[in-house]
Design an enzyme around this catalytic site. Sequence first.
Site, short mmCIF file in Angstrom:
data_model
loop_
_atom_site.label_atom_id
_atom_site.label_comp_id
_atom_site.label_asym_id
_atom_site.label_seq_id
_atom_site.Cartn_x
_atom_site.Cartn_y
_atom_site.Cartn_z
N ASN A 43 0.88 -1.18 0.00
CA ASN A 43 0.00 0.00 0.00
C ASN A 43 0.91 1.22 0.00
OD1 ASN A 43 -1.83 2.02 0.50
ND2 ASN A 43 -2.39 1.34 2.56
N LYS A 100 0.28 4.30 -0.36
CA LYS A 100 -0.29 5.52 0.25
C LYS A 100 0.08 6.75 -0.59
CE LYS A 100 -0.24 3.19 4.66
NZ LYS A 100 -0.22 3.27 6.11
N HIS A 103 -9.85 1.65 4.25
CA HIS A 103 -8.61 1.77 5.04
C HIS A 103 -8.84 2.74 6.20
CE1 HIS A 103 -4.53 2.69 6.23
NE2 HIS A 103 -4.16 1.59 5.62
N GLU A 146 -7.09 4.96 7.46
CA GLU A 146 -6.71 6.36 7.21
C GLU A 146 -7.81 7.08 6.43
OE1 GLU A 146 -2.83 5.60 5.52
OE2 GLU A 146 -2.09 5.02 7.51
N GLU A 167 -6.44 -4.85 10.00
CA GLU A 167 -5.41 -3.87 10.30
C GLU A 167 -5.77 -3.14 11.59
OE1 GLU A 167 -3.02 -2.67 6.59
OE2 GLU A 167 -4.68 -1.27 6.79
N GLY A 190 1.71 1.91 10.86
CA GLY A 190 2.68 2.97 10.61
C GLY A 190 3.46 3.43 11.83
N SER A 250 2.45 -2.45 10.47
CA SER A 250 3.88 -2.53 10.81
C SER A 250 4.50 -3.90 10.54
CB SER A 250 4.09 -2.12 12.27
OG SER A 250 3.65 -0.79 12.48
P1 PGA Z 1 2.28 0.04 7.76
O1 PGA Z 1 0.93 0.33 6.97
O2 PGA Z 1 2.85 -1.26 7.21
O3 PGA Z 1 3.18 1.22 7.48
O4 PGA Z 1 1.93 -0.09 9.19
C1 PGA Z 1 -0.01 -0.68 6.72
C2 PGA Z 1 -1.24 -0.09 6.11
O5 PGA Z 1 -1.65 1.01 6.49
O6 PGA Z 1 -1.86 -0.70 5.21
#
Ligand code: PGA
Length: 255
Positions: free
Chosen positions: A9, A11, A95, A97, A172, A178, A217
């Site tokens: 992903n 982003k 997601h 976010e 998630e 993140g 993560s």
């Molecule tokens: P991350 O993000 O691996 O940086 O934690 C995962 C995601 O948001 O899909």
Amino acid sequence: MRRKLVVGNWKLNGSLSENKVLIASLLKNLNTIQTTDFAICVPYTYLFQAQALLTGTNIFWGAQNVSQFRDGAHTSSISAHMIADFDCSFAIIGHSERRALSNESNQKAAKRFARVVNAGITPIYCVGETAEERAEGLAENVVKNQILAITYGLDESTFEYAKQVDMVIAYEPVWAIGNGRTASPQQAQDMHAFIRDLIAKIDADFSKRVRIIYGGSVTPDNALALLSMPDIDGGLIGRCSLIAEEFSQICHLAS
Ligand code: PGA
């Protein structure tokens, strides 16, 4: 036996020149693996580039969201049919976010989900609780409501389409995204098993083949332990998907 799926992903990251280098490295590192599915979900502006560089390879590509509308006066929105023009195999939906940034309800995420499956694209539907919700013992309830929105919340024919395009669920936990703080393999496994049980109540056969991937993560250091759990069928990778060596290592561990 479910095939593992590892999805990057990206982003809000990338540029034409950086993407070219990253994709070239991924192709070089992953071209011998036939037993696992890989994909990158890129910003809309790079779908054309992903299509040009990845057609005919073993890496799929997709988008990070779609509009809940089909078309019309919705300035700046991008529809599922538009991303289908770029041969996208996947679209991330719901997601955390996006849910946080645009106050997205489960119902709205379910509408986007329906658009994606009706366009013949595989949705990667994200679910997961916040730290506060987990602390209050609400984690399973939150995830259950997110799953019910795309099962009982949609009409039967949409769920049939979702099965036909092999919908994917991504667990998630919001508190693990993140920030380097990942769920333990057992915490993740418990929630994946809970999600599979929920789906079994609707369709027992489908629950055995639906892929439930973990995100939050994931790194080359923790990927093997997570991906070895019986109900974890792959990963949704944010930060490490931007580093060719790290993403490739995770893909190799998955396979
Ligand atoms: P991350 O993000 O691996 O940086 O934690 C995962 C995601 O948001 O899909």
